[in-house]
Design an enzyme around this catalytic site. Sequence first.
Site, PDB file in Angstrom:
ATOM      1  N   ARG A 113       0.826  -1.208   0.000  1.00 44.61           N
ATOM      2  CA  ARG A 113       0.000   0.000   0.000  1.00 44.61           C
ATOM      3  C   ARG A 113       0.853   1.247   0.000  1.00 44.61           C
ATOM      4  O   ARG A 113       0.586   2.203  -0.700  1.00 44.61           O
ATOM      5  CB  ARG A 113      -0.902  -0.023   1.241  1.00 44.61           C
ATOM      6  CG  ARG A 113      -1.578   1.291   1.515  1.00 44.61           C
ATOM      7  CD  ARG A 113      -2.754   1.126   2.418  1.00 44.61           C
ATOM      8  NE  ARG A 113      -3.639   0.112   1.919  1.00 44.61           N
ATOM      9  CZ  ARG A 113      -4.403  -0.679   2.689  1.00 44.61           C
ATOM     10  NH1 ARG A 113      -4.371  -0.533   3.991  1.00 44.61           N
ATOM     11  NH2 ARG A 113      -5.172  -1.583   2.148  1.00 44.61           N
ATOM     12  N   TYR A 114       1.873   1.254   0.818  1.00 47.77           N
ATOM     13  CA  TYR A 114       2.721   2.439   0.953  1.00 47.77           C
ATOM     14  C   TYR A 114       3.934   2.284   0.046  1.00 47.77           C
ATOM     15  O   TYR A 114       4.322   1.172  -0.303  1.00 47.77           O
ATOM     16  CB  TYR A 114       3.166   2.587   2.408  1.00 47.77           C
ATOM     17  CG  TYR A 114       2.023   2.837   3.358  1.00 47.77           C
ATOM     18  CD1 TYR A 114       1.433   4.100   3.432  1.00 47.77           C
ATOM     19  CD2 TYR A 114       1.523   1.831   4.175  1.00 47.77           C
ATOM     20  CE1 TYR A 114       0.388   4.343   4.303  1.00 47.77           C
ATOM     21  CE2 TYR A 114       0.474   2.072   5.053  1.00 47.77           C
ATOM     22  CZ  TYR A 114      -0.086   3.334   5.110  1.00 47.77           C
ATOM     23  OH  TYR A 114      -1.114   3.569   5.981  1.00 47.77           O
ATOM     24  N   ARG A 117       7.192   0.133   1.849  1.00 49.58           N
ATOM     25  CA  ARG A 117       7.071  -0.970   2.817  1.00 49.58           C
ATOM     26  C   ARG A 117       5.880  -1.850   2.471  1.00 49.58           C
ATOM     27  O   ARG A 117       4.910  -1.375   1.884  1.00 49.58           O
ATOM     28  CB  ARG A 117       6.953  -0.438   4.248  1.00 49.58           C
ATOM     29  CG  ARG A 117       5.831   0.572   4.467  1.00 49.58           C
ATOM     30  CD  ARG A 117       6.251   1.549   5.578  1.00 49.58           C
ATOM     31  NE  ARG A 117       5.202   2.476   5.980  1.00 49.58           N
ATOM     32  CZ  ARG A 117       4.923   3.595   5.334  1.00 49.58           C
ATOM     33  NH1 ARG A 117       5.549   3.914   4.216  1.00 49.58           N
ATOM     34  NH2 ARG A 117       3.988   4.401   5.799  1.00 49.58           N
ATOM     35  N   CYS A 126      -3.359 -17.665  15.820  1.00 52.61           N
ATOM     36  CA  CYS A 126      -3.144 -16.726  16.906  1.00 52.61           C
ATOM     37  C   CYS A 126      -3.246 -17.474  18.222  1.00 52.61           C
ATOM     38  O   CYS A 126      -3.930 -18.490  18.301  1.00 52.61           O
ATOM     39  CB  CYS A 126      -4.189 -15.614  16.895  1.00 52.61           C
ATOM     40  SG  CYS A 126      -4.146 -14.647  15.376  1.00 52.61           S
ATOM     41  N   CYS A 130      -8.922 -12.597  19.006  1.00 55.25           N
ATOM     42  CA  CYS A 130      -9.478 -11.404  19.636  1.00 55.25           C
ATOM     43  C   CYS A 130     -10.842 -11.121  19.038  1.00 55.25           C
ATOM     44  O   CYS A 130     -11.009 -11.168  17.819  1.00 55.25           O
ATOM     45  CB  CYS A 130      -8.577 -10.201  19.378  1.00 55.25           C
ATOM     46  SG  CYS A 130      -6.870 -10.548  19.802  1.00 55.25           S
ATOM     47  N   CYS A 133     -10.890  -8.434  16.319  1.00 58.25           N
ATOM     48  CA  CYS A 133      -9.908  -8.543  15.232  1.00 58.25           C
ATOM     49  C   CYS A 133     -10.440  -7.961  13.933  1.00 58.25           C
ATOM     50  O   CYS A 133     -11.554  -8.243  13.515  1.00 58.25           O
ATOM     51  CB  CYS A 133      -9.539 -10.001  15.004  1.00 58.25           C
ATOM     52  SG  CYS A 133      -8.298 -10.174  13.712  1.00 58.25           S
ATOM     53  N   ARG A 135      -9.113  -8.579  11.057  1.00 59.48           N
ATOM     54  CA  ARG A 135      -8.934  -9.555   9.975  1.00 59.48           C
ATOM     55  C   ARG A 135      -9.737 -10.815  10.258  1.00 59.48           C
ATOM     56  O   ARG A 135      -9.309 -11.917   9.948  1.00 59.48           O
ATOM     57  CB  ARG A 135      -7.460  -9.907   9.819  1.00 59.48           C
ATOM     58  CG  ARG A 135      -6.632  -8.707   9.452  1.00 59.48           C
ATOM     59  CD  ARG A 135      -5.384  -9.090   8.671  1.00 59.48           C
ATOM     60  NE  ARG A 135      -4.564  -7.908   8.535  1.00 59.48           N
ATOM     61  CZ  ARG A 135      -3.478  -7.662   9.264  1.00 59.48           C
ATOM     62  NH1 ARG A 135      -3.072  -8.549  10.159  1.00 59.48           N
ATOM     63  NH2 ARG A 135      -2.811  -6.556   9.100  1.00 59.48           N
ATOM     64  N   ASP A 294     -11.897  -0.519  13.508  1.00 53.76           N
ATOM     65  CA  ASP A 294     -12.241  -0.547  12.082  1.00 53.76           C
ATOM     66  C   ASP A 294     -13.710  -0.850  11.819  1.00 53.76           C
ATOM     67  O   ASP A 294     -14.429  -1.297  12.702  1.00 53.76           O
ATOM     68  CB  ASP A 294     -11.413  -1.628  11.382  1.00 53.76           C
ATOM     69  CG  ASP A 294      -9.989  -1.184  11.181  1.00 53.76           C
ATOM     70  OD1 ASP A 294      -9.778   0.018  10.954  1.00 53.76           O
ATOM     71  OD2 ASP A 294      -9.100  -2.039  11.259  1.00 53.76           O
ATOM     72  N   ASP A 331      -7.753   3.982  10.394  1.00 52.29           N
ATOM     73  CA  ASP A 331      -7.343   3.299   9.169  1.00 52.29           C
ATOM     74  C   ASP A 331      -8.473   3.531   8.173  1.00 52.29           C
ATOM     75  O   ASP A 331      -9.599   3.082   8.385  1.00 52.29           O
ATOM     76  CB  ASP A 331      -7.086   1.809   9.440  1.00 52.29           C
ATOM     77  CG  ASP A 331      -5.851   1.306   8.694  1.00 52.29           C
ATOM     78  OD1 ASP A 331      -5.549   1.879   7.615  1.00 52.29           O
ATOM     79  OD2 ASP A 331      -5.198   0.369   9.169  1.00 52.29           O
ATOM     80  N   LYS A 338      -3.453   4.565   7.137  1.00 55.38           N
ATOM     81  CA  LYS A 338      -3.643   5.165   8.451  1.00 55.38           C
ATOM     82  C   LYS A 338      -3.624   6.681   8.362  1.00 55.38           C
ATOM     83  O   LYS A 338      -2.696   7.260   7.808  1.00 55.38           O
ATOM     84  CB  LYS A 338      -2.524   4.703   9.380  1.00 55.38           C
ATOM     85  CG  LYS A 338      -2.521   3.206   9.573  1.00 55.38           C
ATOM     86  CD  LYS A 338      -1.324   2.770  10.392  1.00 55.38           C
ATOM     87  CE  LYS A 338      -1.182   1.285  10.414  1.00 55.38           C
ATOM     88  NZ  LYS A 338      -0.730   0.729   9.126  1.00 55.38           N
TER      89      LYS A 338
HETATM   90  C1  LIG Z   1       0.032  -0.245   8.939  1.00 53.89           C
HETATM   91  C2  LIG Z   1       0.497  -0.715   7.670  1.00 53.89           C
HETATM   92  C3  LIG Z   1       1.838  -0.547   7.276  1.00 53.89           C
HETATM   93  C4  LIG Z   1       2.874   0.122   8.173  1.00 53.89           C
HETATM   94  O1  LIG Z   1       2.551   1.438   8.448  1.00 53.89           O
HETATM   95  P1  LIG Z   1       3.526   2.326   9.342  1.00 53.89           P
HETATM   96  O2  LIG Z   1       2.790   3.610   9.478  1.00 53.89           O
HETATM   97  O3  LIG Z   1       4.798   2.421   8.597  1.00 53.89           O
HETATM   98  O4  LIG Z   1       3.691   1.603  10.643  1.00 53.89           O
HETATM   99  C5  LIG Z   1       2.213  -1.007   6.043  1.00 53.89           C
HETATM  100  N1  LIG Z   1       1.335  -1.590   5.204  1.00 53.89           N
HETATM  101  C6  LIG Z   1       0.037  -1.748   5.535  1.00 53.89           C
HETATM  102  C7  LIG Z   1      -0.899  -2.367   4.560  1.00 53.89           C
HETATM  103  C8  LIG Z   1      -0.430  -1.323   6.784  1.00 53.89           C
HETATM  104  O5  LIG Z   1      -1.712  -1.486   7.109  1.00 53.89           O
HETATM  105  S1  SF4 Z   2      -6.059  -9.025  16.586  1.00 54.92           S
HETATM  106 FE1  SF4 Z   2      -6.555 -10.701  15.140  1.00 54.92          FE
HETATM  107  S2  SF4 Z   2      -4.613 -11.206  14.184  1.00 54.92           S
HETATM  108 FE2  SF4 Z   2      -4.148 -10.068  16.052  1.00 54.92          FE
HETATM  109  S3  SF4 Z   2      -3.849 -11.618  17.646  1.00 54.92           S
HETATM  110 FE3  SF4 Z   2      -5.953 -10.970  17.734  1.00 54.92          FE
HETATM  111  S4  SF4 Z   2      -7.057 -12.454  16.432  1.00 54.92           S
HETATM  112 FE4  SF4 Z   2      -4.894 -12.605  15.931  1.00 54.92          FE
END
Ligand SMILES: *Cc1c(COP(=O)(O)O)cnc(C)c1O
Ligand code: SF4
Length: 419
Positions: A113-114, A117, A126, A130, A133, A135, A294, A331, A338
């Site tokens: 995305r960025y 990175r 996990c 959670c 979560c 995801r 989220d 986000d 973010k």
């Molecule tokens: C959060 C995130 C990152 C890292 O973001 P930083 O602001 O550098 O910590 C990179 N890729 C994705 C898809 C993310 O959600």
């Molecule tokens: S937030 Fe989601 S991915 Fe992270 S530890 Fe909890 S269940 Fe696992």
Amino acid sequence: MISKVKDCFNASNEEFSDWNWQYRHRITTVEELEKLIPLSEPEKEDIRKALEVFPMAISPYYASLIDPEDPGCPIRMQAVPLLAELQKSSWELEDPLCEDSDSPSEESCITHRYPDRVLFLISNRCGMYCRHCTRKRRVGNREYDYSEKVIREGIEYVREHPEVRDVLLSGGDALLVSDERLDWLLRELFDIPHVEIVRIGTRAPVTLPQRITPELCEILGKYPSVWLNTHFNHPKEITPEAKKAMNMLSRAGIPLGNQSVLLRGVNDCPTIIKKLCHELLRIKTRPYYLYQCDLSFGLEHFRTSVARGIEIIEMLRGHTSGLAVPTFVVDAPGGGGKIPVGPNYLISNSDNGVTLRNYEGVICMYSEPAEYSAVCPQKCSICDKHPGLKSDTGLAKLYDEENDIISLEPEGLERKLRF
Ligand SMILES: *Cc1c(COP(=O)(O)O)cnc(C)c1O
Ligand code: SF4
């Protein structure tokens, strides 16, 4: 509660401190859960229904932190399902962050995305699932397990993209792979000349601190620049076991950070967050992000207003060590990434200065220099040597003098299409 949990599982101290034992004995059914905390018939029915959508798995260790007498216990709320998880609101999305659409392919474990990175998902498991979560659709769902082939393709992706200098290993939980796989993956990644740092995203220190073994620390400490971010949400989670795990990591030379999620009824209070951040600093862990919850399915009951997050930051900044103040972020739904939000400290500006206010309400004027225009220092060669450092994304485009762009416009503006 810990002796009750040990008795219930008939566990020796040795077993209880073994992460594989903890993992294998995770509480996944209502029947197991009711041995530890009192549950009414309707509660049990609700949990069963909720489990049809998103599984439950609570390590015995994390379960031992639950206060069985308190239905609003912050540990319990993060671990035990509620029927509210089945409530769908029209604005809730399955993949609110569009992580799937920022992936090179459907099976890929990479989200790019960025500019510099990538997020690299390596595990679907996990220590605990959670309830909040983001995801949920992936975690604990077999379809999303990452095979060695998929992970090799992820490594290839990083190798083929020289702009990627920072790789975030996550999941699931990035520490729920074997030591051997992690060692191999780190070796492969650090073999790529443009990979400068690897970050590990894990909740193991919180939900499965036994995972932090001397062997693991040795592996992480071997590589030039491994960083680790974990996910404490409440001071109650910073137990002697968690402290020990974090201490082992910091002794191995791993810089530690924490990402919390703002959760209604769990930690949506300036005092709780302040206490949490103070406790984090004591275990050499920098509060990094505080996330607005989220728009994933079934999280409505956990969501707070964004205003509450801003208020919490207002109550931290200046009032306590700057190191204890995380960045509050939303986000962006739709994959915008973010977005930091916080109190406004800039009140106004005039021709000769800016008007600011501090946390006490003091208003001051900072005079700008009489003559100033940014000049590129003559002898600096950083740009020549590292052309990739210069960003050409977003506002950077407007600020670039070599560019004659004066505005950024969304595609398909109606007035542009009119004539
Ligand atoms: C959060 C995130 C990152 C890292 O973001 P930083 O602001 O550098 O910590 C990179 N890729 C994705 C898809 C993310 O959600
Ligand atoms: S937030 Fe989601 S991915 Fe992270 S530890 Fe909890 S269940 Fe696992």
